[in-house]
Design a protein around this motif. Sequence first.
Motif, PDB file in Angstrom:
ATOM      1  N   SER A   1       0.751  -1.328   0.062  1.00  0.00           N
ATOM      2  CA  SER A   1       0.102   0.165   0.015  1.00  0.00           C
ATOM      3  C   SER A   1       0.808   1.350  -0.028  1.00  0.00           C
ATOM      4  CB  SER A   1      -1.010   0.008   1.225  1.00  0.00           C
ATOM      5  OG  SER A   1      -0.208   0.116   2.431  1.00  0.00           O
ATOM      6  N   ARG A   2       2.249   0.955   0.128  1.00  0.00           N
ATOM      7  CA  ARG A   2       2.949   2.325   0.120  1.00  0.00           C
ATOM      8  C   ARG A   2       3.285   2.807  -0.938  1.00  0.00           C
ATOM      9  NH1 ARG A   2       7.404  -0.168   4.401  1.00  0.00           N
ATOM     10  NH2 ARG A   2       6.886  -2.064   3.031  1.00  0.00           N
ATOM     11  N   VAL A   3       3.005   2.187  -2.200  1.00  0.00           N
ATOM     12  CA  VAL A   3       3.287   2.347  -3.828  1.00  0.00           C
ATOM     13  C   VAL A   3       2.349   3.645  -4.002  1.00  0.00           C
ATOM     14  CG1 VAL A   3       3.139   1.909  -6.050  1.00  0.00           C
ATOM     15  CG2 VAL A   3       4.069   0.011  -4.431  1.00  0.00           C
ATOM     16  N   ARG A   4       3.048   4.660  -4.392  1.00  0.00           N
ATOM     17  CA  ARG A   4       2.375   5.930  -4.709  1.00  0.00           C
ATOM     18  C   ARG A   4       1.994   6.277  -6.310  1.00  0.00           C
ATOM     19  NH1 ARG A   4       3.282  10.479  -1.200  1.00  0.00           N
ATOM     20  NH2 ARG A   4       2.274  11.669  -3.024  1.00  0.00           N
ATOM     21  N   ALA A   5       3.002   5.569  -6.918  1.00  0.00           N
ATOM     22  CA  ALA A   5       2.783   5.679  -8.509  1.00  0.00           C
ATOM     23  C   ALA A   5       3.271   4.475  -9.288  1.00  0.00           C
ATOM     24  CB  ALA A   5       3.611   6.982  -9.050  1.00  0.00           C
ATOM     25  N   ALA A   6       2.845   4.321 -10.354  1.00  0.00           N
ATOM     26  CA  ALA A   6       3.455   3.253 -10.974  1.00  0.00           C
ATOM     27  C   ALA A   6       3.380   3.405 -12.600  1.00  0.00           C
ATOM     28  CB  ALA A   6       2.385   1.845 -11.133  1.00  0.00           C
ATOM     29  N   ILE A   7       4.530   3.208 -13.229  1.00  0.00           N
ATOM     30  CA  ILE A   7       4.666   3.594 -14.818  1.00  0.00           C
ATOM     31  C   ILE A   7       4.666   2.131 -15.573  1.00  0.00           C
ATOM     32  CG2 ILE A   7       6.078   4.627 -16.495  1.00  0.00           C
ATOM     33  CD1 ILE A   7       6.450   5.938 -13.067  1.00  0.00           C
TER      34      ILE A   7
ATOM     35  N   ALA B   1      -1.231   6.710  -8.458  1.00  0.00           N
ATOM     36  CA  ALA B   1      -1.383   7.162  -9.685  1.00  0.00           C
ATOM     37  C   ALA B   1      -0.769   6.281 -10.964  1.00  0.00           C
ATOM     38  CB  ALA B   1      -0.619   8.583  -9.611  1.00  0.00           C
ATOM     39  N   LEU B   2      -1.150   6.216 -12.002  1.00  0.00           N
ATOM     40  CA  LEU B   2      -0.786   5.427 -12.883  1.00  0.00           C
ATOM     41  C   LEU B   2      -0.447   6.045 -14.547  1.00  0.00           C
ATOM     42  CD1 LEU B   2      -0.446   2.269 -13.760  1.00  0.00           C
ATOM     43  CD2 LEU B   2      -2.967   2.310 -14.111  1.00  0.00           C
ATOM     44  N   LEU B   3       0.772   5.908 -15.026  1.00  0.00           N
ATOM     45  CA  LEU B   3       0.918   6.213 -16.287  1.00  0.00           C
ATOM     46  C   LEU B   3       1.399   5.064 -16.824  1.00  0.00           C
ATOM     47  CD1 LEU B   3       1.889   8.198 -18.480  1.00  0.00           C
ATOM     48  CD2 LEU B   3       4.355   8.145 -17.330  1.00  0.00           C
TER      49      LEU B   3
ATOM     50  N   GLU C   1       7.156  13.485 -10.530  1.00  0.00           N
ATOM     51  CA  GLU C   1       7.130  14.784  -9.499  1.00  0.00           C
ATOM     52  C   GLU C   1       5.730  15.046  -9.169  1.00  0.00           C
ATOM     53  OE1 GLU C   1       9.570  17.488 -11.672  1.00  0.00           O
ATOM     54  OE2 GLU C   1      11.314  16.714 -10.862  1.00  0.00           O
ATOM     55  N   ARG C   2       4.778  15.053 -10.315  1.00  0.00           N
ATOM     56  CA  ARG C   2       3.437  15.385  -9.755  1.00  0.00           C
ATOM     57  C   ARG C   2       2.695  14.452  -9.028  1.00  0.00           C
ATOM     58  NH1 ARG C   2       4.005  16.477 -15.451  1.00  0.00           N
ATOM     59  NH2 ARG C   2       3.042  14.415 -16.078  1.00  0.00           N
ATOM     60  N   ALA C   3       2.928  13.088  -9.304  1.00  0.00           N
ATOM     61  CA  ALA C   3       2.209  11.985  -8.473  1.00  0.00           C
ATOM     62  C   ALA C   3       2.746  12.118  -7.270  1.00  0.00           C
ATOM     63  CB  ALA C   3       2.465  10.705  -9.439  1.00  0.00           C
ATOM     64  N   THR C   4       4.128  12.135  -6.711  1.00  0.00           N
ATOM     65  CA  THR C   4       4.635  12.053  -5.494  1.00  0.00           C
ATOM     66  C   THR C   4       4.843  13.325  -4.794  1.00  0.00           C
ATOM     67  OG1 THR C   4       6.835  11.946  -6.106  1.00  0.00           O
ATOM     68  CG2 THR C   4       5.628   9.787  -6.233  1.00  0.00           C
ATOM     69  N   GLY C   5       4.631  14.430  -5.336  1.00  0.00           N
ATOM     70  CA  GLY C   5       4.828  15.859  -4.552  1.00  0.00           C
ATOM     71  C   GLY C   5       6.114  16.017  -4.357  1.00  0.00           C
ATOM     72  N   ARG C   6       7.236  15.440  -5.249  1.00  0.00           N
ATOM     73  CA  ARG C   6       8.555  15.753  -4.933  1.00  0.00           C
ATOM     74  C   ARG C   6       9.078  17.102  -5.476  1.00  0.00           C
ATOM     75  NH1 ARG C   6      13.468  14.826  -7.515  1.00  0.00           N
ATOM     76  NH2 ARG C   6      15.060  14.541  -6.445  1.00  0.00           N
TER      77      ARG C   6
END
Length: 273
Positions: free
Chosen positions: A161-167, A187-189, A268-273
């Motif tokens: 559940s710690r996964v924030r984004a996947a490409i 978030a998914l790309l 950067e958009r998905a993880t707020g970096r």
Amino acid sequence: VFVSHGTGGSVLGHADLLVALARAGYVVVALEHPGDNYRDRSLVGDTRYFSERPAQLLALLRAFLDRDGAAGGAAGGLLGDVRIDATRVSLIGHSAGGYTAAVVAGATGNAQRVVEHCAANAGADPMCALADPTWSVAPGMAGAPYRLAPDAPMPALATDSRVRAAILLAPLTVPLQPASVASLAPALLVITAAGDELLAPRFHGAPWPAMAPRAAIEVDPRAGHYSFMTSTPPERRAMLAQAGTDPAGLDREQFQRELATRIIGFLERATGR
């Protein structure tokens, strides 16, 4: 960022992208999948292929994030003087690695979907030839076959559940349960290739808009299946056989630079970096 290569691949198969991510400040971890790499594809002969591959990526992710007992806390684990932020975890997967990353991000896979698909579409989808464990194994470099013990434990759900984004890059799509993809939390790309010569676009690319209505989905009109792999000098491309080829007119080195820019922007958009 945890990276899963495609079937028959290697830990260096996405070197261009890994270097670009590291230079942008990301901690990047790539694995070479046991039993599914350029020296040994014996895992594809095991009925647990579609559960073992995500289990390998999940084990790697947890080994890094939980190594200091952080158990998902914001501090994450320590790698020397490098601190991992466990609140900004992302996955990248290509081909079978795309399937793998999708499952660890929360989707579910079903091997029976592949069986039924290939029974009906073997002549229309080159993917079905991947069931041969000798496919894409480098001549003269075969390693010892990887064998799962008959009682090897498989996680009931290979998800973190710690996964924030996947490409997902030219992902192997057929095994994925569509309903599970539609409800993914990260978030998914998804970037597919119009000229994909290994995973027929109508089976592996075209379903994504309906499967993942909230995802960012791109179809690259220039790319082939292997364009998502690292660039190589002209004199070495023959060593890679089909994996060294691209559709006419595509400069893979330039494509890789553009791909890295797109992926870093998304992260950067998905993880707020």
